[in-house]
Design a protein around this motif. Structure first.
Motif, PDB file in Angstrom:
ATOM      1  N   ASP A   1       0.822  -1.222   0.000  1.00 34.72           N
ATOM      2  CA  ASP A   1       0.000   0.000   0.000  1.00 34.72           C
ATOM      3  C   ASP A   1       0.849   1.263   0.000  1.00 34.72           C
ATOM      4  OD1 ASP A   1      -2.362  -1.362  -0.148  1.00 34.72           O
ATOM      5  OD2 ASP A   1      -2.595  -1.525   2.026  1.00 34.72           O
TER       6      ASP A   1
ATOM      7  N   ASP B   1       6.316 -10.301  -5.072  1.00 29.64           N
ATOM      8  CA  ASP B   1       4.997 -10.890  -5.279  1.00 29.64           C
ATOM      9  C   ASP B   1       4.461 -10.466  -6.648  1.00 29.64           C
ATOM     10  OD1 ASP B   1       2.293 -11.510  -5.278  1.00 29.64           O
ATOM     11  OD2 ASP B   1       2.040 -11.085  -3.140  1.00 29.64           O
TER      12      ASP B   1
ATOM     13  N   ALA C   1      11.212  -9.162  -8.237  1.00 32.41           N
ATOM     14  CA  ALA C   1      12.559  -9.453  -7.721  1.00 32.41           C
ATOM     15  C   ALA C   1      12.471  -9.475  -6.198  1.00 32.41           C
ATOM     16  CB  ALA C   1      13.553  -8.391  -8.181  1.00 32.41           C
ATOM     17  N   ASP C   2      13.488 -10.103  -5.614  1.00 35.73           N
ATOM     18  CA  ASP C   2      13.484 -10.311  -4.163  1.00 35.73           C
ATOM     19  C   ASP C   2      14.694  -9.573  -3.560  1.00 35.73           C
ATOM     20  OD1 ASP C   2      13.747 -11.337  -1.573  1.00 35.73           O
ATOM     21  OD2 ASP C   2      12.954 -13.291  -2.176  1.00 35.73           O
TER      22      ASP C   2
ATOM     23  N   THR D   1      16.079  -9.930  -0.880  1.00 29.50           N
ATOM     24  CA  THR D   1      16.981 -10.783  -0.090  1.00 29.50           C
ATOM     25  C   THR D   1      17.931 -11.575  -0.999  1.00 29.50           C
ATOM     26  OG1 THR D   1      15.463 -12.673   0.008  1.00 29.50           O
ATOM     27  CG2 THR D   1      15.254 -11.018   1.746  1.00 29.50           C
TER      28      THR D   1
ATOM     29  N   ALA E   1      10.606  -2.009   0.787  1.00 32.28           N
ATOM     30  CA  ALA E   1      10.251  -3.405   1.110  1.00 32.28           C
ATOM     31  C   ALA E   1      10.556  -3.657   2.586  1.00 32.28           C
ATOM     32  CB  ALA E   1      11.050  -4.369   0.230  1.00 32.28           C
TER      33      ALA E   1
ATOM     34  N   ASN F   1      14.767  -6.285   6.082  1.00 32.00           N
ATOM     35  CA  ASN F   1      14.611  -4.857   6.414  1.00 32.00           C
ATOM     36  C   ASN F   1      15.912  -4.063   6.397  1.00 32.00           C
ATOM     37  OD1 ASN F   1      11.626  -4.602   7.252  1.00 32.00           O
ATOM     38  ND2 ASN F   1      12.296  -6.407   8.389  1.00 32.00           N
TER      39      ASN F   1
ATOM     40  N   ILE G   1      12.713   3.654   4.076  1.00 28.28           N
ATOM     41  CA  ILE G   1      11.501   3.677   4.898  1.00 28.28           C
ATOM     42  C   ILE G   1      11.794   2.883   6.173  1.00 28.28           C
ATOM     43  CG2 ILE G   1       9.039   3.233   5.042  1.00 28.28           C
ATOM     44  CD1 ILE G   1       9.794   5.306   2.856  1.00 28.28           C
TER      45      ILE G   1
ATOM     46  N   GLN H   1      -2.372  -2.813   4.273  1.00 30.57           N
ATOM     47  CA  GLN H   1      -2.730  -4.237   4.328  1.00 30.57           C
ATOM     48  C   GLN H   1      -1.849  -4.999   5.320  1.00 30.57           C
ATOM     49  OE1 GLN H   1      -2.024  -5.641   0.347  1.00 30.57           O
ATOM     50  NE2 GLN H   1       0.177  -5.274   0.450  1.00 30.57           N
TER      51      GLN H   1
HETATM   52  N1  NAD Z   1       2.201  -0.234   7.855  1.00 30.18           N
HETATM   53  C1  NAD Z   1       2.780   0.278   8.927  1.00 30.18           C
HETATM   54  O1  NAD Z   1       2.160   0.448  10.001  1.00 30.18           O
HETATM   55  C2  NAD Z   1       4.243   0.689   8.873  1.00 30.18           C
HETATM   56  C3  NAD Z   1       4.759   1.442   9.932  1.00 30.18           C
HETATM   57  C4  NAD Z   1       6.108   1.831   9.897  1.00 30.18           C
HETATM   58  C5  NAD Z   1       6.905   1.454   8.826  1.00 30.18           C
HETATM   59  N2  NAD Z   1       6.379   0.715   7.820  1.00 30.18           N
HETATM   60  C6  NAD Z   1       7.281   0.319   6.729  1.00 30.18           C
HETATM   61  O2  NAD Z   1       6.752   0.725   5.482  1.00 30.18           O
HETATM   62  C7  NAD Z   1       7.203  -0.162   4.460  1.00 30.18           C
HETATM   63  C8  NAD Z   1       6.030  -0.613   3.606  1.00 30.18           C
HETATM   64  O3  NAD Z   1       5.078  -1.243   4.442  1.00 30.18           O
HETATM   65  P1  NAD Z   1       3.548  -1.501   4.035  1.00 30.18           P
HETATM   66  O4  NAD Z   1       2.741  -1.239   5.246  1.00 30.18           O
HETATM   67  O5  NAD Z   1       3.216  -0.832   2.738  1.00 30.18           O
HETATM   68  O6  NAD Z   1       3.602  -3.069   3.869  1.00 30.18           O
HETATM   69  P2  NAD Z   1       2.917  -4.014   2.817  1.00 30.18           P
HETATM   70  O7  NAD Z   1       2.916  -5.361   3.441  1.00 30.18           O
HETATM   71  O8  NAD Z   1       1.625  -3.418   2.323  1.00 30.18           O
HETATM   72  O9  NAD Z   1       3.958  -3.973   1.611  1.00 30.18           O
HETATM   73  C9  NAD Z   1       5.239  -4.527   1.700  1.00 30.18           C
HETATM   74  C10 NAD Z   1       5.582  -5.043   0.316  1.00 30.18           C
HETATM   75  O10 NAD Z   1       6.937  -5.537   0.368  1.00 30.18           O
HETATM   76  C11 NAD Z   1       6.996  -6.717  -0.413  1.00 30.18           C
HETATM   77  N3  NAD Z   1       8.119  -7.543  -0.003  1.00 30.18           N
HETATM   78  C12 NAD Z   1       8.235  -8.240   1.148  1.00 30.18           C
HETATM   79  N4  NAD Z   1       9.391  -8.908   1.155  1.00 30.18           N
HETATM   80  C13 NAD Z   1      10.028  -8.615  -0.008  1.00 30.18           C
HETATM   81  C14 NAD Z   1      11.253  -9.013  -0.602  1.00 30.18           C
HETATM   82  N5  NAD Z   1      12.062  -9.878   0.022  1.00 30.18           N
HETATM   83  N6  NAD Z   1      11.604  -8.517  -1.812  1.00 30.18           N
HETATM   84  C15 NAD Z   1      10.769  -7.668  -2.466  1.00 30.18           C
HETATM   85  N7  NAD Z   1       9.576  -7.274  -1.975  1.00 30.18           N
HETATM   86  C16 NAD Z   1       9.213  -7.740  -0.762  1.00 30.18           C
HETATM   87  C17 NAD Z   1       5.655  -7.409  -0.155  1.00 30.18           C
HETATM   88  O11 NAD Z   1       5.352  -8.367  -1.170  1.00 30.18           O
HETATM   89  C18 NAD Z   1       4.693  -6.227  -0.122  1.00 30.18           C
HETATM   90  O12 NAD Z   1       4.149  -5.967  -1.403  1.00 30.18           O
HETATM   91  C19 NAD Z   1       7.924  -1.304   5.184  1.00 30.18           C
HETATM   92  O13 NAD Z   1       9.314  -1.089   5.130  1.00 30.18           O
HETATM   93  C20 NAD Z   1       7.435  -1.185   6.609  1.00 30.18           C
HETATM   94  O14 NAD Z   1       8.369  -1.680   7.545  1.00 30.18           O
HETATM   95  C21 NAD Z   1       5.066   0.326   7.796  1.00 30.18           C
END
Ligand code: NAD
Length: 258
Positions: free
Chosen positions: A13, A35, A57-58, A60, A86, A109, A135, A185
């Motif tokens: 998101d 994904d 792509a991943d 990691t 990510a 992370n 992020i 999400q």
């Molecule tokens: N949502 C929150 O409350 C929050 C708070 C603080 C920080 N963050 C940070 O914001 C960032 C985005 O979070 P979000 O809430 O949009 O999460 P999200 O789960 O909606 O999106 C994360 C995306 O990262 C992708 N991903 C995961 N592992 C991966 C990998 N190995 N390689 C490539 N892609 C990968 C997932 O498929 C997913 O589409 C993250 O770094 C999260 O730590 C989120």
């Protein structure tokens, strides 16, 4: 100036909100995510065929990232901006964190961001300009659960400062955004078990609210713009005052004025 912007975790998101905001600013955006199905959904959702590309792509996997960056450059040219977005959590407590959970959270992370920087850094140095946004999270500063994730985000913030200092002379700026809770999400599972959780969480925030993905995108848009030209090495809290202090505790001490 319009840039080619690579956003990791781009199908999530916050990734989608970043893409929409950057596209609205006239930039070209490459969403990278592990994904593939979610990426397809993001592409449909954003629906901007000309200036949006998606690459599976991943982060990691260093080889996968190297290939993805080459692919991105072949589509839209040199990467001007990298957003290391990510991320994700595994185990909520020290007690539930085993070795694989600890290593997985650090790899995704922290190491993931390092791999992506490695893949774009030389290009940015050669061009004499570039912008990196990491992020992070309020978890890097305080204790809100998820120890390995929190340690990784704290490392990411230190990495950000390192990038700023070492790459500054090449015209590369690096900053981190540290959000508190963001309605995405990533909360779905917790909300499914406890539908009121986000409402209850709000009371810990001095502003009485949590972020939406567009808050992150707005700050990122500012950080890549000309008004941020002297900002580097900064970790910017985007948390409604959460890490500034505790309204609830201040109220215990000082009464209702808090
Ligand atoms: N949502 C929150 O409350 C929050 C708070 C603080 C920080 N963050 C940070 O914001 C960032 C985005 O979070 P979000 O809430 O949009 O999460 P999200 O789960 O909606 O999106 C994360 C995306 O990262 C992708 N991903 C995961 N592992 C991966 C990998 N190995 N390689 C490539 N892609 C990968 C997932 O498929 C997913 O589409 C993250 O770094 C999260 O730590 C989120």
């Amino acid at each position: 100036m319009s840039e080619t912007i690579l956003v990791t975790g781009g199908a999530g998101d916050i990734g989608r909100a970043l893409a929409r905001r950057f596209l609205a600013g006239g930039h070209r955006v490459v969403l990278l995510d592990r994904d593939a199905a979610a990426l397809e959904g993001a592409a449909r959702d954003i629906a901007d065929g000309d200036r949006l590309a998606c690459i599976t792509a991943d982060v990691t996997d260093g080889a996968s990232i190297g290939e993805a960056v080459k692919q991105a450059q072949a589509i839209f040219g040199a990467i001007g901006v990298l957003v290391n977005n990510a991320g994700g959590v595994t185990a909520p407590t020290l007690a539930s964190t085993d070795e694989s959970a600890w290593l997985a959270d650090l790899d995704l992370n922290l190491n993931g961001a390092w791999r992506c920087v490695r893949a774009v850094q030389e290009g940015m140095m050669t061009r004499g300009r570039g912008i990196i946004i990491n992020i992070s999270s309020a978890n890097a500063t305080g204790i809100y659960g998820y120890p390995a994730y929190s340690a990784a985000k704290a490392g990411l913030e230190h990495f950000t400062r390192f990038l700023a200092v070492e790459l500054g002379r090449y015209g590369v700026r690096a900053n981190a955004i540290a959000p508190g809770s963001v309605k995405t999400q990533a909360w779905n599972e917790r909300v499914a078990h406890d539908p009121e959780i986000l409402e209850r969480v709000k009371r810990w925030y001095p502003l009485g609210d949590v972020c939406v993905p567009e808050d992150v995108a707005g700050l990122a848009a500012f950080l890549i713009g000309p008004d941020a030209r002297m900002i580097t090495g900064a970790v910017i809290a985007l948390d409604g005052g959460l890490t500034a202090g505790s309204t609830t505790m201040a109220r215990e001490f000082c009464g209702a004025e808090f």
